[in-house]
Enzyme design. Structure first.
Site, PDB file in Angstrom:
ATOM      1  N   CYS A 110      -2.022   7.028  -2.261  1.00 39.97           N
ATOM      2  CA  CYS A 110      -1.301   5.831  -2.630  1.00 39.97           C
ATOM      3  C   CYS A 110      -0.726   5.375  -1.420  1.00 39.97           C
ATOM      4  CB  CYS A 110      -0.267   5.925  -3.718  1.00 39.97           C
ATOM      5  SG  CYS A 110       0.630   4.542  -3.990  1.00 39.97           S
ATOM      6  N   CYS A 113       3.186   4.222  -1.899  1.00 41.89           N
ATOM      7  CA  CYS A 113       4.091   5.211  -2.441  1.00 41.89           C
ATOM      8  C   CYS A 113       3.634   6.395  -2.977  1.00 41.89           C
ATOM      9  CB  CYS A 113       5.235   4.470  -3.579  1.00 41.89           C
ATOM     10  SG  CYS A 113       4.248   3.608  -4.833  1.00 41.89           S
ATOM     11  N   SER A 114       3.624   6.733  -4.372  1.00 44.54           N
ATOM     12  CA  SER A 114       3.087   7.907  -4.908  1.00 44.54           C
ATOM     13  C   SER A 114       2.056   7.680  -6.207  1.00 44.54           C
ATOM     14  CB  SER A 114       4.175   8.883  -4.834  1.00 44.54           C
ATOM     15  OG  SER A 114       5.267   8.492  -5.606  1.00 44.54           O
ATOM     16  N   CYS A 115       1.552   6.359  -6.582  1.00 47.08           N
ATOM     17  CA  CYS A 115       1.083   6.292  -7.662  1.00 47.08           C
ATOM     18  C   CYS A 115       0.127   7.335  -7.953  1.00 47.08           C
ATOM     19  CB  CYS A 115       0.671   4.717  -7.839  1.00 47.08           C
ATOM     20  SG  CYS A 115       1.984   3.591  -7.527  1.00 47.08           S
TER      21      CYS A 115
END
Ligand code: FE
Length: 208
Positions: A110, A113-115
């Site tokens: 991602c 961000c951190s999906c």
């Protein structure tokens, strides 16, 4: 706030120098104001770390190795296939399964961000959220994979999938040779978290 051009060229420099400290300070205020219940938060983290974790994704992959109909369903509509096994919930609204083949290796990042597909893999590991992984995986995936200990042969394509809040990806690794006699439950133990992100391969549970 000072307007120094270098900040715009390197947006990550705007992140706090000590994010953990800031998180702790925020958390303290939210708890004191009664806006966050630490017990409820701990229960959510425990759920995703220990009760969900990557084992849900592993069961899906193992089933796809044993059941061709399920495999087709998974590749067509992974959200529905996961729901049919009872896996759904927050951060898992729309999941797409991408299948590794002898010609193609898939890996997920991602960049923003951190999906991550929480209902299938639990909470993302720290490296998945790091600036280095997020920026380098799209620029030099083969080199990053090598650093994970995974060498992709020159003739095999590498496809990098960028997760978003709308679409999260699950890599379906290839079934390892020599596992022909194993059933779904045994196979699920071979399916590592990293093999479903694309930074690793399934591994024999006795040697992992
Ligand atoms: Fe994200």
């Amino acid at each position: 706030m000072p307007h120094d051009n270098s900040e715009f060229e390197h947006p990550h420099n705007l992140l706090p120098s000590d994010p953990e400290l800031r998180v702790k300070a925020l958390e303290t205020i939210l708890v004191r104001k009664g806006l966050v219940d630490p017990a409820a938060r701990d229960a959510i983290i425990d759920t995703y770390e220990n009760r969900i974790g990557p084992q849900n994704g592993a069961r899906i992959v193992a089933k796809s190795w044993c059941d061709d109909d399920f495999r087709r369903e998974l590749l067509e509509d992974a959200t529905s296939a996961a729901n049919s096994l009872g896996y759904s919930g927050r951060q898992g609204g729309h999941v797409v399964a991408v299948e590794n083949t002898p010609d193609l290796h898939n890996v997920v990042v991602c960049t923003l961000c951190s999906c991550y597909p929480w209902p299938l893999l639990g909470v993302p590991p720290a490296w998945y959220k790091s600036d280095a992984y997020r920026s380098r995986m799209v620029r030099e995936p083969r080199q990053v994979l090598l650093e994970f200990g995974l060498e992709i042969e020159r003739g095999r394509k590498v496809r990098v999938w960028d997760s978003t809040a709308e679409i999260r990806y699950l890599v379906v690794p290839m079934r390892p040779a020599g596992t022909e006699n194993l059933g779904e439950n045994e196979l699920a133990k071979w399916v590592t978290r990293d093999s479903m992100v694309g930074t690793g391969l399934p591994a024999c549970p006795e040697t992992a």
